[in-house]
Design an enzyme around this catalytic site. Structure first.
Site, mmCIF file in Angstrom:
data_model
loop_
_atom_site.group_PDB
_atom_site.id
_atom_site.type_symbol
_atom_site.label_atom_id
_atom_site.label_comp_id
_atom_site.label_asym_id
_atom_site.label_seq_id
_atom_site.Cartn_x
_atom_site.Cartn_y
_atom_site.Cartn_z
ATOM 1 N N CYS A 57 -2.110 9.002 2.688
ATOM 2 C CA CYS A 57 -1.897 8.537 1.311
ATOM 3 C C CYS A 57 -3.098 8.912 0.458
ATOM 4 O O CYS A 57 -2.984 9.082 -0.749
ATOM 5 C CB CYS A 57 -1.676 7.032 1.306
ATOM 6 S SG CYS A 57 -3.004 6.148 2.136
ATOM 7 N N GLU B 118 0.885 -1.176 0.000
ATOM 8 C CA GLU B 118 0.000 0.000 0.000
ATOM 9 C C GLU B 118 0.915 1.215 0.000
ATOM 10 O O GLU B 118 1.521 1.526 1.028
ATOM 11 C CB GLU B 118 -0.894 -0.010 1.250
ATOM 12 C CG GLU B 118 -1.855 -1.180 1.336
ATOM 13 C CD GLU B 118 -3.061 -1.014 0.411
ATOM 14 O OE1 GLU B 118 -3.225 0.065 -0.188
ATOM 15 O OE2 GLU B 118 -3.833 -1.980 0.286
HETATM 16 P P1 NAD Z 1 8.582 4.823 4.315
HETATM 17 O O1 NAD Z 1 8.506 4.023 3.061
HETATM 18 O O2 NAD Z 1 9.688 5.772 4.443
HETATM 19 O O3 NAD Z 1 8.624 3.868 5.593
HETATM 20 C C1 NAD Z 1 7.627 2.888 5.805
HETATM 21 C C2 NAD Z 1 8.168 1.802 6.700
HETATM 22 O O4 NAD Z 1 9.211 1.091 6.029
HETATM 23 C C3 NAD Z 1 8.789 2.301 8.006
HETATM 24 O O5 NAD Z 1 8.414 1.432 9.040
HETATM 25 C C4 NAD Z 1 10.269 2.203 7.729
HETATM 26 O O6 NAD Z 1 11.070 2.068 8.871
HETATM 27 C C5 NAD Z 1 10.331 0.944 6.894
HETATM 28 N N1 NAD Z 1 11.529 0.792 6.073
HETATM 29 C C6 NAD Z 1 12.388 1.735 5.654
HETATM 30 N N2 NAD Z 1 13.328 1.183 4.857
HETATM 31 C C7 NAD Z 1 13.051 -0.134 4.778
HETATM 32 C C8 NAD Z 1 13.652 -1.229 4.098
HETATM 33 N N3 NAD Z 1 14.720 -1.064 3.318
HETATM 34 N N4 NAD Z 1 13.096 -2.460 4.239
HETATM 35 C C9 NAD Z 1 11.984 -2.638 4.992
HETATM 36 N N5 NAD Z 1 11.377 -1.623 5.661
HETATM 37 C C10 NAD Z 1 11.904 -0.391 5.553
HETATM 38 O O7 NAD Z 1 7.182 5.585 4.450
HETATM 39 P P2 NAD Z 1 6.766 6.655 5.528
HETATM 40 O O8 NAD Z 1 7.542 7.915 5.258
HETATM 41 O O9 NAD Z 1 6.828 6.059 6.864
HETATM 42 O O10 NAD Z 1 5.215 6.878 5.162
HETATM 43 C C11 NAD Z 1 4.788 7.788 4.201
HETATM 44 C C12 NAD Z 1 4.461 7.068 2.905
HETATM 45 O O11 NAD Z 1 3.519 6.032 3.153
HETATM 46 C C13 NAD Z 1 3.779 7.988 1.907
HETATM 47 O O12 NAD Z 1 4.313 7.747 0.631
HETATM 48 C C14 NAD Z 1 2.328 7.555 1.966
HETATM 49 O O13 NAD Z 1 1.592 7.845 0.810
HETATM 50 C C15 NAD Z 1 2.460 6.102 2.213
HETATM 51 N N6 NAD Z 1 1.225 5.555 2.787
HETATM 52 C C16 NAD Z 1 0.460 4.717 2.046
HETATM 53 C C17 NAD Z 1 -0.742 4.235 2.557
HETATM 54 C C18 NAD Z 1 -1.640 3.315 1.764
HETATM 55 O O14 NAD Z 1 -2.498 2.675 2.370
HETATM 56 N N7 NAD Z 1 -1.498 3.237 0.464
HETATM 57 C C19 NAD Z 1 -1.135 4.606 3.839
HETATM 58 C C20 NAD Z 1 -0.327 5.467 4.552
HETATM 59 C C21 NAD Z 1 0.865 5.927 4.031
#
Ligand code: NAD
Length: 521
Positions: free
Chosen positions: A286, A252
């Site tokens: 999002c 997502e």
């Molecule tokens: P992010 O991708 O930076 O981080 C998400 C998660 O991934 C965190 O827990 C982070 O620690 C972890 N992570 C980071 N690097 C990783 C790796 N290499 N391997 C595995 N895990 C790793 O996202 P964010 O800044 O926390 O959230 C914002 C983003 O999330 C925005 O782009 C937003 O649109 C999206 N989002 C999507 C939805 C949806 O349902 N589609 C909902 C909420 C947020």
């Protein structure tokens, strides 16, 4: 203005953070003060935690749906009994206004109730009848069997919803779950997992690990299914890593959700919808309205009313006095991105009607902003802003609006405002996105009977609905006899001319079309 990165926390990819010191510092986005220090879990520790919940998973599965529903009901009751405390904790680590913090808990309880009431039916065996006459003697069964351990990697914008929405579905399905929350907001998920273990005394099928990329990567390696919610960039890294072990993923990801306002729309409703859909949770959703296309005849009225509406919103982090509408920005990295988008729009000729500035510290603040005369040369219309900014663009007609709405690498959700709901539904079929709200914003997230997921770079897979619980299962097909069997079936060895002739004639009769071909004449 330079991006401030609070000490002890960095970008989600882990660059330049306290990861090296083995701990995460969790700070209040509202004023930058330290709330807690959380140890980072090493890859070895992640493997241990996964193996521990795996051991308990068999018993959890064997408990049956009613047993699992009972346990998750206890979690729902605990959540409501601790509502105030959870909202306060969440507010501290996110900088949300109270109303936004209070949204999360009832929504998670609704998911518990929805899957509690519907999950058993959605996961029940299916017994299709065989389409081949020769196989009518068999009983066919589709069985949904849970993955053993699901890893749920979640972002910072909704610490409770996005750590637990999919986790609830997975637990109901019979999986064990290990959550890796965002390094910016681990405290709320940790508290709920603590309560599951200590206050509720739940089976050892739910746990949490903390860290950034290394911890997340180790979780991908150790689990049987990965649920990821976060950015497109990290989603791709997760999918790549999961490919190494052929671990299935559900992603997502981000969005750039368009809102189209047609000339027949109720302008006041559209203005209020844009303000709420664009600025709820300080625009850090999002599914936020990230760009608005308004038909020419009502454009001027729309932008001036929207600017007026947004300029009256109150920013801060209130308590139960509910005196604020828009909060702080949760991630210390986000204000700089918002600033770049707004300044780029300003430089390219857009008008900033209200807001448009980062507020002085302490803490992470960006003013609620309305931008008029935006166009697709600007970052604010093309890249995910994830902040309190609503850019508006004038369009000739609905066709141009649809063309621009679809001119995006994302396809998460969208809105069309019109008084003609029938036409709204027709136009919805021309939007390339996983969801369309007609004369509304965001409501599809609450409709748990509908799948919620993104097209294009917004993701793979769906949450909610039948899809949102079945994805946590492996599908097993079982074929068994209805009656006692003979010594051998007709297709089995040995092949003989007589048997092959009869089989060929039978297959032809069934599958060829037209009597001449059916009879082989
Ligand atoms: P992010 O991708 O930076 O981080 C998400 C998660 O991934 C965190 O827990 C982070 O620690 C972890 N992570 C980071 N690097 C990783 C790796 N290499 N391997 C595995 N895990 C790793 O996202 P964010 O800044 O926390 O959230 C914002 C983003 O999330 C925005 O782009 C937003 O649109 C999206 N989002 C999507 C939805 C949806 O349902 N589609 C909902 C909420 C947020």
């Amino acid at each position: 203005m330079e991006a401030t990165t609070r000490p002890g926390a960095g970008s989600a990819t882990g660059d330049g953070v306290a990861a090296a010191e083995g701990a995460i510092e969790v700070r209040r986005p509202a004023d930058g003060s330290l709330i807690a220090t959380v140890p980072i879990d090493s890859p070895e520790r992640v493997r241990e935690v996964v193996e521990h919940v795996r051991e308990a998973q068999r018993e959890w599965e064997a408990l049956g749906f009613a047993g699992r529903r009972r346990w998750l009901g206890k979690l729902r009751d605990w959540l409501f009994d601790n509502e105030e405390r959870i909202s306060e904790l969440m507010q501290a680590e996110t900088g949300k206004v109270r109303a936004d913090a209070e949204l999360e808990l009832p929504l998670i309880c609704d998911v518990i109730n929805f899957y509690g009431e519907n999950g058993e039916r959605l996961l029940a065996d299916e017994t299709p009848s065989p389409h081949m006459p020769a196989i009518k003697v068999k009983r066919l069964r589709v069985v949904y069997r849970p993955h053993e351990v699901v890893g749920n990697i979640s972002p910072w914008n909704f610490p409770l919803i996005l750590s637990f929405d999919d986790s609830i579905a997975a637990l109901m399905a019979g999986c064990a779950v290990v959550i890796k929350p965002s390094e910016f907001t681990p405290l709320t998920p940790m508290e709920v997992v603590r309560a599951w273990k200590e206050d509720i005394g739940g089976p050892a099928v739910l746990d949490v690990v903390n860290g950034i990329a290394e911890t997340g990567g180790a979780l991908v390696d150790a689990c049987d299914f990965i649920q990821f919610t976060g950015s497109e960039r990290t989603g791709k890294a997760v999918m790549k890593r999961a490919a190494e072990t052929l671990t299935p993923v559900s992603l997502e990801l981000g969005g750039k959700d368009p809102m189209i306002v047609l000339r027949d729309a109720n302008v006041e409703r559209a203005v209020n919808g844009a303000a709420y859909g664009g600025l709820l949770n300080t625009g850090q959703i999002c599914l936020s309205i990230e760009r608005v296309y308004v038909e020419e005849p009502i454009y001027d009225e729309f932008v001036s009313r929207l600017a007026q509406r947004v300029s009256t919103l109150r920013q801060g982090t209130d308590t139960t006095s509910y005196e604020h509408d828009v909060g702080a920005m949760t991630s210390p990295n986000q204000p700089a991105i918002v600033e770049v988008h707004v300044e780029d729009a300003r430089a390219k000729g857009a008008r900033i009607l209200t807001g448009g500035r980062r507020r002085d510290g302490p803490g992470e603040w960006y003013e609620p902003t309305v931008i008029a005369d935006a166009d697709h040369s600007m970052k604010v219309m093309r890249e995910e802003t994830f902040g309190p900014v609503i850019p508006v663009m004038k369009v000739r007609d609905a066709d141009e609006a649809l063309l621009l709405a679809n001119d995006s690498t994302y396809g998460l959700a969208s809105s069309i405002f019109t008084r003609d709901f029938h036409r709204g539904e027709e136009l919805a079929r021309r939007i390339d996105a996983g969801a369309v709200n007609v004369d509304d914003v965001l409501t599809h997230y609450l409709t748990l009977e509908l799948p919620m997921g993104g097209w294009k770079s917004s993701g793979i897979g769906y949450r909610h609905s039948a899809a949102g619980i079945r994805k946590f299962c492996r599908v097993e097909s079982i074929v068994s006899p209805r009656f006692p069997q003979g010594k051998a079936d007709p297709l089995w060895f040995p092949h003989t001319p007589r048997k092959r002739g009869a089989i060929r004639r039978a297959f032809r009769l069934m599958n060829a079309r037209g009597w001449r071909r059916r009879l082989g004449l």
